[in-house]
Design a protein around this motif. Structure first.
Motif, mmCIF file in Angstrom:
data_model
loop_
_atom_site.group_PDB
_atom_site.id
_atom_site.type_symbol
_atom_site.label_atom_id
_atom_site.label_comp_id
_atom_site.label_asym_id
_atom_site.label_seq_id
_atom_site.Cartn_x
_atom_site.Cartn_y
_atom_site.Cartn_z
ATOM 1 N N THR A 344 -32.396 -23.657 -42.064
ATOM 2 C CA THR A 344 -31.819 -22.757 -43.068
ATOM 3 C C THR A 344 -32.925 -22.118 -43.890
ATOM 4 O O THR A 344 -33.888 -22.777 -44.276
ATOM 5 N N GLY A 345 -32.768 -20.822 -44.135
ATOM 6 C CA GLY A 345 -33.677 -20.136 -45.041
ATOM 7 C C GLY A 345 -33.084 -20.184 -46.441
ATOM 8 O O GLY A 345 -32.796 -21.253 -46.978
ATOM 9 N N ARG A 346 -32.812 -19.009 -46.996
ATOM 10 C CA ARG A 346 -32.209 -18.968 -48.335
ATOM 11 C C ARG A 346 -30.717 -19.266 -48.258
ATOM 12 O O ARG A 346 -30.033 -18.911 -47.303
ATOM 13 N N LEU A 347 -30.202 -19.937 -49.286
ATOM 14 C CA LEU A 347 -28.769 -20.126 -49.486
ATOM 15 C C LEU A 347 -28.360 -19.241 -50.652
ATOM 16 O O LEU A 347 -28.971 -19.300 -51.728
ATOM 17 N N VAL A 348 -27.355 -18.396 -50.445
ATOM 18 C CA VAL A 348 -26.993 -17.438 -51.496
ATOM 19 C C VAL A 348 -25.480 -17.398 -51.684
ATOM 20 O O VAL A 348 -24.713 -17.544 -50.731
ATOM 21 N N GLY A 364 -16.682 -27.582 -49.518
ATOM 22 C CA GLY A 364 -15.812 -26.704 -50.297
ATOM 23 C C GLY A 364 -16.407 -25.344 -50.573
ATOM 24 O O GLY A 364 -15.691 -24.424 -50.964
ATOM 25 N N ASP A 365 -17.711 -25.169 -50.365
ATOM 26 C CA ASP A 365 -18.368 -23.901 -50.674
ATOM 27 C C ASP A 365 -18.115 -22.855 -49.606
ATOM 28 O O ASP A 365 -17.999 -23.162 -48.414
ATOM 29 N N ILE A 366 -18.068 -21.595 -50.036
ATOM 30 C CA ILE A 366 -18.165 -20.439 -49.150
ATOM 31 C C ILE A 366 -19.364 -19.648 -49.634
ATOM 32 O O ILE A 366 -19.392 -19.181 -50.775
ATOM 33 N N LEU A 367 -20.360 -19.531 -48.779
ATOM 34 C CA LEU A 367 -21.588 -18.859 -49.177
ATOM 35 C C LEU A 367 -22.279 -18.309 -47.942
ATOM 36 O O LEU A 367 -21.748 -18.377 -46.823
ATOM 37 N N ALA A 368 -23.469 -17.740 -48.124
ATOM 38 C CA ALA A 368 -24.201 -17.161 -46.998
ATOM 39 C C ALA A 368 -25.501 -17.917 -46.793
ATOM 40 O O ALA A 368 -26.140 -18.359 -47.748
ATOM 41 N N VAL A 369 -25.872 -18.059 -45.523
ATOM 42 C CA VAL A 369 -27.114 -18.737 -45.148
ATOM 43 C C VAL A 369 -27.965 -17.728 -44.391
ATOM 44 O O VAL A 369 -27.517 -17.130 -43.411
ATOM 45 N N ILE A 370 -29.186 -17.536 -44.851
ATOM 46 C CA ILE A 370 -30.111 -16.617 -44.184
ATOM 47 C C ILE A 370 -31.074 -17.439 -43.330
ATOM 48 O O ILE A 370 -31.675 -18.403 -43.813
ATOM 49 N N GLY A 371 -31.190 -17.078 -42.056
ATOM 50 C CA GLY A 371 -32.172 -17.756 -41.216
ATOM 51 C C GLY A 371 -31.606 -18.508 -40.028
ATOM 52 O O GLY A 371 -32.374 -19.079 -39.255
#
Length: 677
Positions: A344-348, A364-371
């Motif tokens: 995983t790169g950045r978590l945003v 429970g989170d909804i987020l974006a993972v870069i990488g």
């Protein structure tokens, strides 16, 4: 944050029901934004794409995170147009709850039915919000009745609107029995509470009694307390929450998002009645096919589902729902579909097109993972045992256009752009014919392809020449047929051999394909390995499936057939995996040619709305394109006609329909099935 204080919700509805306007108010009242934008001005926060701002519609689902009453709300605003149905489908796959928005004038519209059915497939509890109560012709009771009738939902109002159209003043809360009005001076932020107007007291009492009876019908514990005397407000709310989580009741609220009325009670209901990740049971399969129940526990092994992929500057941004465990930047995760390991790169956290750094991703989170370089829509990532969450089904495209670049340089850019768009959107399929170099692009409708071409012009500054749209065809078998094929040749200085016999049988329309082995190879039989090695069986099955991707008549995929492999010859030392694969492929090709194959074309379900005076013109025009009327409804003088028509006849039909009815008719087209041309 406590996981029980998280709400993962989506806003779903027909196009132009007011989803994005409602989302804008939710963000404003929860202090996520400090100034409300408007869809008609192209300034709505969640419609950030230039194509969305120009057209005034939502094309891509947009995520954001906000807070209300000490709860975190992860919110997704979804498109309403049928061409972008995959955006709704993949969002509903990862949501715990949803808010269905309905126009108080139009009630339940065609795409409302589609997205509601999608949410039911995923078992998503819902609230209903009757929007646009300030419009002339608004009818709250008719809208609630339509939800009952057309969506088969137990819709029970928890508020009553006071007035309608120009006389809309506010709502009555049926739980607290107060009237709520929303102050125009501060854009509805101040809520005034007052006694119920005398002329509505009887109606409010009756509606409250209906609400309590509906809850009692679904909850034995509440029924016992209700029959024993007065029930308290917390008891009512707890019982209603249980009924909503069990999908036995759909609470209905009302208001006007554009006039800033009724939004805060909706937010209160989201927090009070929709589920947290702790309330939802999510199951995954291990490599042995065993079902494993996941736990919304951040201390357990990480399990997350990628539900959307966006390419930005050559890097993948993967939208992910975390179902179990937690991870931080730099964590190594395994893609259980491909077996590849990604770091995983950045978590945003997302706020439309803006990104906010996140310290960790937890259950429970909804987020974006870069990488995550190997990520695709519908794939599962873990840092523990290999588990597979239910994938996201992709809908087959129904319309195709040819693309011709103006020069070689533009051709390279076009291929790069199409590869990116198809990576992001599983319902877009690009194809290049090896012999001619012809490029084709297939999608869900004319608007879907128009938006893609517009993005090519805006983002890559290219304008390839386009051919006339053509429908995407399928073919199928009409009778049973069998064939055998022996593949025996040398490829790359290695001999390959396989002999496969199989039978193809027709299935009913819409049933899809089945590829299986016959009685010669019983499932889970130890003796099967003595007949033929498993890798050769797997190769034969795969060869048959590959053949179904390009049929005998048109080269288009084959659908609605059953393929049974009846024999695989065992030849000691000669059988190879490629040999069995090719033998099955060629055997099926021969069998299909004997099975009287026919071409299938997409048949669309068409819904037209128009005043009664234009009904004759609309039906006459519909009949001229091969349309068949299946039913008709009447609501407040507006006729709604339901029918089916072949897709190839519907190109430009919406323009002709508007011309024939002086612009007074509208239509919605959704894919129904592939059928004989």
């Amino acid at each position: 944050m406590d996981i029980s204080a998280i709400r993962n919700i989506g806003i779903i509805a027909h196009i132009d029901a007011g989803k994005t306007t409602l989302t804008e108010r939710i963000l404003f009242y929860s202090n996520k934004i400090h100034r409300m934008g408007e869809v008609h001005d192209g300034t709505a926060t969640m419609d950030f794409m230039p194509e969305e701002q120009e057209r005034g519609i939502t094309i891509c689902s947009a995520c954001t995170t906000t807070h209300w009453l000490d709860h975190q709300i992860n919110l997704i605003d979804t498109p309403g147009h049928v061409d972008f149905t995959i955006e709704v489908e993949r969002c509903l796959r990862v949501l715990d709850g949803a808010v269905g928005v309905f126009c108080a004038v139009s009630g339940v519209e065609p795409q409302s039915e589609t997205v509601w059915r999608q949410s039911e497939q995923f078992g998503v509890p819902k609230l209903a919000f009757i929007n646009k109560m300030d419009r002339p012709g608004a009818d709250f009771k008719a809208a609630v009745a339509a939800i009952h009738k057309r969506l088969n939902a137990n819709a029970v109002p928890i508020v009553l609107p006071v007035g309608a159209g120009d006389n809309f003043k506010g709502v009555i809360d049926l739980l607290s029995m107060e009237m709520l009005t929303f102050d125009d001076k501060d854009e509805g932020q101040t809520i005034h509470k007052s006694d119920i107007p005398d002329d509505m007291k009887a109606e409010a009492e009756e509606a409250r009694e209906t609400l309590l009876n509906a809850i009692a019908d679904q909850d034995d514990a509440f029924l016992e307390a209700y029959l024993g005397g007065e029930v308290t407000l917390p008891e009512i709310q707890e019982a209603l929450r249980r009924a909503v989580l069990a999908r036995k009741i759909t609470p209905v609220l009302a208001g006007s998002a554009l006039r800033n009325a009724g939004v805060q009670p909706l937010l209160d209901a989201v927090v009070a009645y929709l589920p947290s990740p702790c309330d939802c049971v999510q199951k995954a399969m291990d490599d042995k096919g065993k079902s494993i129940e996941l736990s919304a526990d951040p201390k357990k092994p990480f399990v997350g589902l990628v539900f959307k992929v966006v390419m930005e500057n050559g890097r993948k941004t993967s939208f992910m729902r975390v179902y179990q465990g937690s991870c931080t930047e730099g964590a190594q995760l395994t893609n259980t579909s491909s077996g590849k390991k990604d770091r995983t790169g950045r978590l945003v956290r997302l706020h439309a097109d803006h990104m906010e750094q996140a310290d960790a991703a937890s259950a429970g989170d909804i987020l974006a993972v870069i990488g995550l370089r190997s990520a695709h829509t519908g794939e599962t990532y873990t840092d523990g045992p290999a588990l597979h969450l239910e994938a996201i089904e992709s809908t087959a495209p129904v319309i195709t256009i040819a693309l011709e670049p103006r020069n070689a340089d533009e051709g390279k850019i076009l291929d790069e752009a199409l590869a990116r768009y198809c990576e992001e959107d599983p319902t877009l399929i690009a194809h290049v014919e090896e012999e001619s170099g012809l490029r084709t692009l297939s999608g869900m409708g004319e608007l879907h392809l128009d938006v893609t071409l517009e993005r090519l012009r805006r983002e890559y500054r290219i304008e390839p020449r386009t051919g006339a749209p053509k429908v995407t065809l399928r073919e199928t078998a009409t009778k049973e047929a069998s064939a055998s094929y022996t593949f025996d040749r040398e490829l790359g200085q290695q001999a390959h051999y396989g002999n496969v016999s199989l039978t193809v049988l027709p299935r009913d329309r819409g049933e899809g394909n089945i590829v299986r082995t016959g009685d010669f190879l019983p499932e889970d039989s130890k003796e099967a390995a003595l007949v033929i090695q498993p890798q050769f069986v797997a190769a034969a099955l795969e060869g048959a499936r590959d053949c179904l991707q390009s049929g005998d008549l048109t080269g288009y995929p084959v659908t609605d057939v059953e393929v049974v492999i009846t024999a695989i010859e065992k030849k000691d030392g000669a059988n190879t995996v490629p040999g069995c694969h090719m033998a099955a492929h060629q055997a099926l090709k021969e069998a299909l040619s004997k099975a009287d194959p026919v071409i299938l074309e997409p048949v669309m379900r068409v819904t037209m709305t128009m005043p009664e005076s234009e009904l004759g013109s609309a039906i006459g025009l519909f009949g001229s394109v091969g349309g068949r009327v299946d039913g008709m409804e009447d609501q407040a003088g507006i006729k709604t006609v339901h029918g089916t028509a072949p897709m190839r006849q519907l190109f430009g039909f919406s323009t002709r329909l508007r011309s024939a009815t002086q612009g007074r008719a509208g239509m919605m087209v959704t894919f129904d099935r592939f059928d004989k041309a």
